[in-house]
Design a protein around this motif. Structure first.
Motif, mmCIF file in Angstrom:
data_model
loop_
_atom_site.group_PDB
_atom_site.id
_atom_site.type_symbol
_atom_site.label_atom_id
_atom_site.label_comp_id
_atom_site.label_asym_id
_atom_site.label_seq_id
_atom_site.Cartn_x
_atom_site.Cartn_y
_atom_site.Cartn_z
ATOM 1 N N LEU A 68 0.822 -1.211 0.000
ATOM 2 C CA LEU A 68 0.000 0.000 0.000
ATOM 3 C C LEU A 68 0.857 1.261 0.000
ATOM 4 O O LEU A 68 0.482 2.277 -0.597
ATOM 5 C CB LEU A 68 -0.942 -0.009 1.204
ATOM 6 N N VAL A 69 2.013 1.209 0.658
ATOM 7 C CA VAL A 69 2.927 2.355 0.630
ATOM 8 C C VAL A 69 3.422 2.589 -0.799
ATOM 9 O O VAL A 69 3.503 3.730 -1.278
ATOM 10 C CB VAL A 69 4.109 2.119 1.594
ATOM 11 N N GLU A 70 3.748 1.489 -1.508
ATOM 12 C CA GLU A 70 4.161 1.620 -2.907
ATOM 13 C C GLU A 70 3.030 2.215 -3.750
ATOM 14 O O GLU A 70 3.264 3.045 -4.636
ATOM 15 C CB GLU A 70 4.564 0.260 -3.460
ATOM 16 N N LEU A 71 1.801 1.788 -3.475
ATOM 17 C CA LEU A 71 0.662 2.302 -4.218
ATOM 18 C C LEU A 71 0.421 3.782 -3.937
ATOM 19 O O LEU A 71 -0.029 4.526 -4.815
ATOM 20 C CB LEU A 71 -0.591 1.485 -3.879
ATOM 21 N N GLN A 72 0.725 4.220 -2.713
ATOM 22 C CA GLN A 72 0.593 5.646 -2.393
ATOM 23 C C GLN A 72 1.527 6.479 -3.267
ATOM 24 O O GLN A 72 1.180 7.568 -3.734
ATOM 25 C CB GLN A 72 0.882 5.882 -0.914
ATOM 26 N N LYS A 78 2.180 7.645 -11.274
ATOM 27 C CA LYS A 78 1.739 6.815 -12.392
ATOM 28 C C LYS A 78 0.455 7.372 -13.004
ATOM 29 O O LYS A 78 -0.593 7.406 -12.339
ATOM 30 C CB LYS A 78 1.496 5.376 -11.934
ATOM 31 N N PRO A 79 0.486 7.792 -14.261
ATOM 32 C CA PRO A 79 -0.744 8.338 -14.885
ATOM 33 C C PRO A 79 -1.828 7.288 -15.072
ATOM 34 O O PRO A 79 -2.995 7.618 -15.156
ATOM 35 C CB PRO A 79 -0.237 8.866 -16.235
ATOM 36 N N GLU A 80 -1.449 5.989 -15.154
ATOM 37 C CA GLU A 80 -2.446 4.944 -15.357
ATOM 38 C C GLU A 80 -3.092 4.474 -14.055
ATOM 39 O O GLU A 80 -3.937 3.585 -14.032
ATOM 40 C CB GLU A 80 -1.804 3.747 -16.076
ATOM 41 N N TYR A 81 -2.679 5.075 -12.936
ATOM 42 C CA TYR A 81 -3.192 4.661 -11.625
ATOM 43 C C TYR A 81 -4.697 4.891 -11.529
ATOM 44 O O TYR A 81 -5.207 5.922 -11.946
ATOM 45 C CB TYR A 81 -2.483 5.459 -10.534
ATOM 46 N N ASN A 82 -5.408 3.898 -10.998
ATOM 47 C CA ASN A 82 -6.805 4.077 -10.621
ATOM 48 C C ASN A 82 -7.086 3.232 -9.395
ATOM 49 O O ASN A 82 -6.292 2.376 -9.020
ATOM 50 C CB ASN A 82 -7.761 3.713 -11.774
ATOM 51 N N GLU A 83 -8.223 3.485 -8.771
ATOM 52 C CA GLU A 83 -8.507 2.844 -7.488
ATOM 53 C C GLU A 83 -9.063 1.444 -7.637
ATOM 54 O O GLU A 83 -9.281 0.761 -6.643
ATOM 55 C CB GLU A 83 -9.487 3.704 -6.680
ATOM 56 N N LYS A 84 -9.277 0.979 -8.887
ATOM 57 C CA LYS A 84 -9.843 -0.355 -9.068
ATOM 58 C C LYS A 84 -8.819 -1.321 -9.636
ATOM 59 O O LYS A 84 -8.129 -2.012 -8.897
ATOM 60 C CB LYS A 84 -11.079 -0.261 -9.988
ATOM 61 N N ASP A 85 -8.672 -1.325 -10.958
ATOM 62 C CA ASP A 85 -7.837 -2.342 -11.600
ATOM 63 C C ASP A 85 -6.370 -2.229 -11.215
ATOM 64 O O ASP A 85 -5.692 -3.229 -11.008
ATOM 65 C CB ASP A 85 -7.989 -2.249 -13.119
ATOM 66 N N TYR A 86 -5.861 -0.988 -11.117
ATOM 67 C CA TYR A 86 -4.444 -0.827 -10.827
ATOM 68 C C TYR A 86 -4.113 -1.398 -9.456
ATOM 69 O O TYR A 86 -3.151 -2.156 -9.285
ATOM 70 C CB TYR A 86 -4.064 0.656 -10.902
ATOM 71 N N ILE A 87 -4.921 -1.038 -8.441
ATOM 72 C CA ILE A 87 -4.686 -1.550 -7.083
ATOM 73 C C ILE A 87 -4.858 -3.061 -7.049
ATOM 74 O O ILE A 87 -4.038 -3.786 -6.475
ATOM 75 C CB ILE A 87 -5.636 -0.857 -6.082
ATOM 76 N N ASP A 88 -5.945 -3.567 -7.668
ATOM 77 C CA ASP A 88 -6.199 -5.012 -7.668
ATOM 78 C C ASP A 88 -5.036 -5.778 -8.278
ATOM 79 O O ASP A 88 -4.573 -6.781 -7.723
ATOM 80 C CB ASP A 88 -7.484 -5.319 -8.438
ATOM 81 N N ASN A 89 -4.550 -5.323 -9.429
ATOM 82 C CA ASN A 89 -3.468 -6.037 -10.103
ATOM 83 C C ASN A 89 -2.199 -6.055 -9.275
ATOM 84 O O ASN A 89 -1.499 -7.064 -9.205
ATOM 85 C CB ASN A 89 -3.200 -5.402 -11.481
#
Length: 481
Positions: A68-72, A78-89
């Motif tokens: 989660l720290v990396e995702l923060q 990351k321009p492709e970041y989103n709260e659904k697919d990006y986090i899930d993957n």
């Protein structure tokens, strides 16, 4: 006094029975205390076990927090970041399971706040049910049968519970949802989606939640059936004739529900859509492999649409390759008794007494005709777009005794004025010949509007008594592509 012995007995020289009993009791008490310290509810054994579980949970939490720290950071960079697919993957890449906002790490479940992202709360071990002094409950369902259409869940409640309400929640994203439903003892909860289902026991008066539990359902078939296999005995036939289509439907998981499988025949090669209302009144299948007799009264290309439905109500539409139904379109016709007559259905030009009749058929055919003794010609105009061929059929030719033979020409010309022959064919006729004949011009490679010319001639040129077409019928027909 000689010979006498003096015996002196000490005060503490032995142990009494009472002292022995007291000693044993004390030892038993000490042993009980020791056993309780080791094996009791708060004993060393359970404390050590709990410490081990807490250590495992802390390790799982630490792994999740690291991702989660990396995702923060990715959220910013990351321009492709989103709260659904990006986090899930990203979570799945680290061997974590994701169900909505619930993440399972090494058997431990955590709820995450995707907007940050961070851990919102710890939910305990997957399918392990927490306890408190108010009793306990758990979900009971079959977790072994895979790829089923549904799972029937019941809640097993500790008999000692009173004064509390048991509730469940099957909303995917969070166990804090307000969509809680009171559970009636002995009833069944039907689940048709792979999901984490939550339960809780709350005080009827204070509404205080005293106990939570959860269970993960991952046995439901959420995969569409296989595409239907469609084979034809032929793909082209005349109108009102039969094309047989053999359709086989299958599902490798929950199985096909043939009672809900439907089919439609139309002229669109595009899918109707699995949820379209057209399927409500569509024809139904009766067998997983079934042969259909398909007929059409009109010319054109047709397609078979098959809706396959499995026992979990997953749907898939399959569209067949094209079927062609072809039939003759009559463009021009007449008979011997009509020659020289007038009829509102026909258009006649030229000398009425010698006219050949030509009719208009449909919106794309404009017809006119005339017959002149000097030329022996009858002609009309036709749009050949989407036509395969044009055929002229007739029964015979009338002639005088001097008219021994001749030819009938069937010609495609570019326009009525400039009689340039684009395509032509002809047949011979003779005085001794009997019966009819037909001639066909291929127009499948042509587009646009052309004129058809029908020329009757005799050997040696035309005379005052020119031959003309006779018979019960003579007509020009078109065969669509």
């Amino acid at each position: 006094m000689y010979g006498e012995k003096l015996i002196v007995r000490g005060k503490n020289a032995g142990i009494t029975l009472i002292a022995l009993i007291i000693t044993i009791i004390i030892l038993l008490i000490l042993a009980g205390v020791t056993i309780n310290l080791i094996l009791g509810e708060n004993g060393l054994f359970n404390t050590a076990k709990q410490a081990g579980e807490d250590y495992k949970q802390a390790g799982a939490r630490e792994k999740l927090e690291a991702v989660l720290v990396e995702l923060q950071a990715d959220k910013i960079t990351k321009p492709e970041y989103n709260e659904k697919d990006y986090i899930d993957n990203r979570l799945k890449q680290n061997n974590m399971e994701v169900e909505g906002n619930i993440v399972t790490v090494e058997g431990w479940q955590f709820e995450i706040d995707r907007s940050i992202p961070e851990i919102a709360q710890s939910l305990g071990k997957e399918t392990e049910f927490k306890k408190d002094t108010r009793g306990k409950a758990k979900f009971v369902y079959d977790t072994e049968t895979q790829n089923v259409a549904k799972v029937e869940v019941t809640i097993e409640i500790d008999a000692s519970i009173s004064g509390y309400t048991v509730q469940y929640n099957i909303v995917e994203n969070s166990d804090t949802s307000t969509n809680w439903v009171d559970y009636t003892a002995g009833s069944t909860i039907e689940v048709r989606k792979n999901i984490t289902i939550y339960g809780r026991i709350i005080d009827k008066t204070t509404k205080e939640v005293g106990y939570k539990f959860s269970g993960k359902i991952s046995t439901i078939d959420e995969t569409a059936p296989q595409a239907a296999t469609i084979t034809f005995d032929k793909t082209e036939t005349d109108v009102n004739q039969i094309i047989q289509a053999t359709v086989t439907q299958n599902d490798l998981e929950s199985g096909i529900d043939i009672t809900k499988c439907k089919y439609i025949v139309n002229q669109s090669g595009d899918k109707i859509g699995e949820a379209h209302t057209s399927w409500d009144t569509a024809a139904a299948f009766t067998q997983a492999t079934e042969t259909l007799d398909i007929t059409q009264a009109n010319n054109g290309l047709y397609y078979l649409h098959v809706l396959s439905v499995d026992n979990a109500e997953n749907r898939l539409e399959t569209v067949s390759t094209a079927m062609r139904f072809k039939g003759e379109i009559t463009l021009w016709q007449g008979n011997a008794s009509q020659l020289g007559s007038t009829n509102a259905s026909w258009t006649i030009s030229g000398a009425v007494g010698n006219g050949l009749m030509v009719g208009t058929y449909g919106s794309t055919v404009n017809g006119y005709a005339y017959y002149r003794k000097a030329e022996g010609v009858s002609k009309f105009r036709v749009n050949v777009t989407d036509l395969k061929s044009i055929t002229f059929k007739f029964n015979g030719v009338s002639r005088n005794n001097d008219d021994a033979s001749g030819k009938i020409h069937f010609v495609l010309i570019n326009n009525a004025t400039n009689k340039t022959w684009i395509r032509s064919t002809s047949v011979n006729w003779s005085k001794s010949a009997s019966g009819g004949s037909s001639m066909t011009i291929n127009v499948s490679d042509l587009q646009g509007e052309y004129n058809v010319l029908i020329r009757l001639e005799r050997t040696g040129g035309f005379r005052e008594s020119t031959p003309y077409l006779v018979g019960s019928t003579f007509k020009v027909v078109a065969l669509p592509m």
